[in-house]
Motif scaffolding. Structure first.
Motif, PDB file in Angstrom:
ATOM      1  N   GLN A  34       0.870  -1.177   0.000  1.00 43.08           N
ATOM      2  CA  GLN A  34       0.000   0.000   0.000  1.00 43.08           C
ATOM      3  C   GLN A  34       0.904   1.223   0.000  1.00 43.08           C
ATOM      4  O   GLN A  34       1.942   1.227   0.662  1.00 43.08           O
ATOM      5  N   VAL A  35       0.536   2.252  -0.733  1.00 48.94           N
ATOM      6  CA  VAL A  35       1.344   3.469  -0.801  1.00 48.94           C
ATOM      7  C   VAL A  35       0.468   4.668  -0.477  1.00 48.94           C
ATOM      8  O   VAL A  35      -0.626   4.812  -1.031  1.00 48.94           O
ATOM      9  N   GLU A  36       0.945   5.523   0.419  1.00 47.65           N
ATOM     10  CA  GLU A  36       0.253   6.763   0.763  1.00 47.65           C
ATOM     11  C   GLU A  36       1.197   7.912   0.440  1.00 47.65           C
ATOM     12  O   GLU A  36       2.252   8.057   1.064  1.00 47.65           O
ATOM     13  N   ARG A  46      -0.249   9.041   7.979  1.00 49.64           N
ATOM     14  CA  ARG A  46      -0.279   7.739   8.655  1.00 49.64           C
ATOM     15  C   ARG A  46      -1.708   7.379   9.071  1.00 49.64           C
ATOM     16  O   ARG A  46      -2.119   6.221   8.940  1.00 49.64           O
ATOM     17  N   SER A  47      -2.444   8.350   9.584  1.00 52.04           N
ATOM     18  CA  SER A  47      -3.825   8.084   9.997  1.00 52.04           C
ATOM     19  C   SER A  47      -4.676   7.672   8.800  1.00 52.04           C
ATOM     20  O   SER A  47      -5.495   6.738   8.889  1.00 52.04           O
ATOM     21  N   GLU A  52      -7.532   3.617   5.714  1.00 45.65           N
ATOM     22  CA  GLU A  52      -7.819   2.981   4.429  1.00 45.65           C
ATOM     23  C   GLU A  52      -7.594   1.476   4.510  1.00 45.65           C
ATOM     24  O   GLU A  52      -8.381   0.683   4.001  1.00 45.65           O
ATOM     25  N   TRP A  53      -6.498   1.085   5.144  1.00 48.82           N
ATOM     26  CA  TRP A  53      -6.205  -0.346   5.306  1.00 48.82           C
ATOM     27  C   TRP A  53      -7.282  -1.031   6.148  1.00 48.82           C
ATOM     28  O   TRP A  53      -7.772  -2.110   5.795  1.00 48.82           O
ATOM     29  N   LEU A  54      -7.668  -0.408   7.253  1.00 47.82           N
ATOM     30  CA  LEU A  54      -8.660  -0.999   8.142  1.00 47.82           C
ATOM     31  C   LEU A  54     -10.004  -1.172   7.434  1.00 47.82           C
ATOM     32  O   LEU A  54     -10.683  -2.198   7.602  1.00 47.82           O
ATOM     33  N   LYS A 157      -9.808  11.857   1.711  1.00 49.39           N
ATOM     34  CA  LYS A 157     -10.154  10.556   2.261  1.00 49.39           C
ATOM     35  C   LYS A 157     -10.489  10.701   3.746  1.00 49.39           C
ATOM     36  O   LYS A 157      -9.762  11.353   4.484  1.00 49.39           O
ATOM     37  N   PRO A 158     -11.569  10.089   4.213  1.00 52.44           N
ATOM     38  CA  PRO A 158     -11.895  10.153   5.640  1.00 52.44           C
ATOM     39  C   PRO A 158     -10.934   9.286   6.450  1.00 52.44           C
ATOM     40  O   PRO A 158     -10.356   8.323   5.932  1.00 52.44           O
ATOM     41  N   PHE A 159     -10.775   9.638   7.721  1.00 54.10           N
ATOM     42  CA  PHE A 159      -9.843   8.870   8.548  1.00 54.10           C
ATOM     43  C   PHE A 159     -10.134   9.061  10.035  1.00 54.10           C
ATOM     44  O   PHE A 159     -10.768  10.029  10.447  1.00 54.10           O
ATOM     45  N   TRP A 160      -9.660   8.102  10.811  1.00 52.69           N
ATOM     46  CA  TRP A 160      -9.602   8.243  12.262  1.00 52.69           C
ATOM     47  C   TRP A 160      -8.219   8.780  12.612  1.00 52.69           C
ATOM     48  O   TRP A 160      -7.209   8.284  12.091  1.00 52.69           O
ATOM     49  N   PRO A 161      -8.104   9.767  13.495  1.00 58.52           N
ATOM     50  CA  PRO A 161      -6.793  10.379  13.776  1.00 58.52           C
ATOM     51  C   PRO A 161      -5.955   9.549  14.764  1.00 58.52           C
ATOM     52  O   PRO A 161      -5.577  10.027  15.847  1.00 58.52           O
ATOM     53  N   PHE A 162      -5.635   8.324  14.367  1.00 56.66           N
ATOM     54  CA  PHE A 162      -4.862   7.428  15.226  1.00 56.66           C
ATOM     55  C   PHE A 162      -3.515   8.028  15.626  1.00 56.66           C
ATOM     56  O   PHE A 162      -3.012   7.768  16.716  1.00 56.66           O
TER      57      PHE A 162
END
Length: 216
Positions: A34-36, A46-47, A52-54, A157-162
């Motif tokens: 996977q590439v970000e 990173r978040s 995206e992976w999850l 892209k939506p995300f959780w701020p891990f």
């Protein structure tokens, strides 16, 4: 299950990092890539990558994150993923700081000794780590209920701020937890553990200025 190697890079990637990735993906193991790219804000990159992976890689149970200036061996990164899978936690390779002074590993008990620099040392629990890191899926699954889901109706892209940094207290002083340390502290708060894997020794590329006065 499949392990996923995720490259987080703003604009460039070193040839050594690319070769290490090609060697891994061609090794015959159960790996995907996977590439970000394109985001200079590393905590958001990173978040987003982890989110995206999850959300989109249900057959992968371990996510390994590498920067664009790391390189590693196939055996080392396989050992890293195995520890994350076995512990259902976070596993850290031994990544030196670019200064070459210390590694990016923070022990449970304050001190300057770094036994993990010896690849023969055993796996041990630590407090936080930076660098090459492997995350079991359950780490992010347990963090999801504790965080807002950001930009769900936006153009990005939506995300959780891990990996959102935050200040914290450590040994009686206020400190700043950068993206990896912040994620690990959140994970520890929900009962997850972080381990260093000395068998996974990472090369961190660095540049030095050379003059006629500093040549040997």
């Amino acid at each position: 299950m499949i392990s996923t190697l995720c490259l987080c890079a703003h604009r460039h990637v070193s040839l050594q990092t690319m070769k290490a990735m090609i060697d891994l993906l061609g090794s015959g193991g159960s790996w995907s890539a996977q590439v970000e790219t394109g985001d200079a804000l590393i905590c958001r990159a990173r978040s987003t990558a982890a989110s995206e992976w999850l959300r989109h890689a249900p057959d992968s149970d371990v996510l390994v994150m590498t920067d664009d200036d790391f390189y590693f061996t196939v055996d080392g990164i396989n050992a890293l993923a195995a520890v994350a899978r076995e512990t259902r936690g976070i596993a850290a390779g031994v990544t030196p700081l670019r200064s070459g002074e210390y590694t990016a590993i923070v022990p449970l008990v304050q001190g300057l000794d770094e036994p993990w620099r010896d690849p023969r040392s055993p796996v041990q629990e630590i407090r936080w780590a930076g660098g090459l890191l492997a995350y079991h899926r359950s780490v992010f699954e347990e963090l999801v209920p504790t965080l807002p889901f950001l930009h769900a109706q936006d153009r990005i892209k939506p995300f959780w701020p891990f990996f959102q940094p935050f200040p914290a207290m450590s040994h009686g002083q206020a400190i700043y937890l950068s993206e990896d340390y912040a994620c690990h502290e959140r994970a520890r708060a929900v009962g997850k553990h972080v381990y260093v894997v000395p068998a996974c020794q990472v090369t961190h590329q660095a540049e030095i200025d050379v003059t006629t006065q500093t040549m040997d």
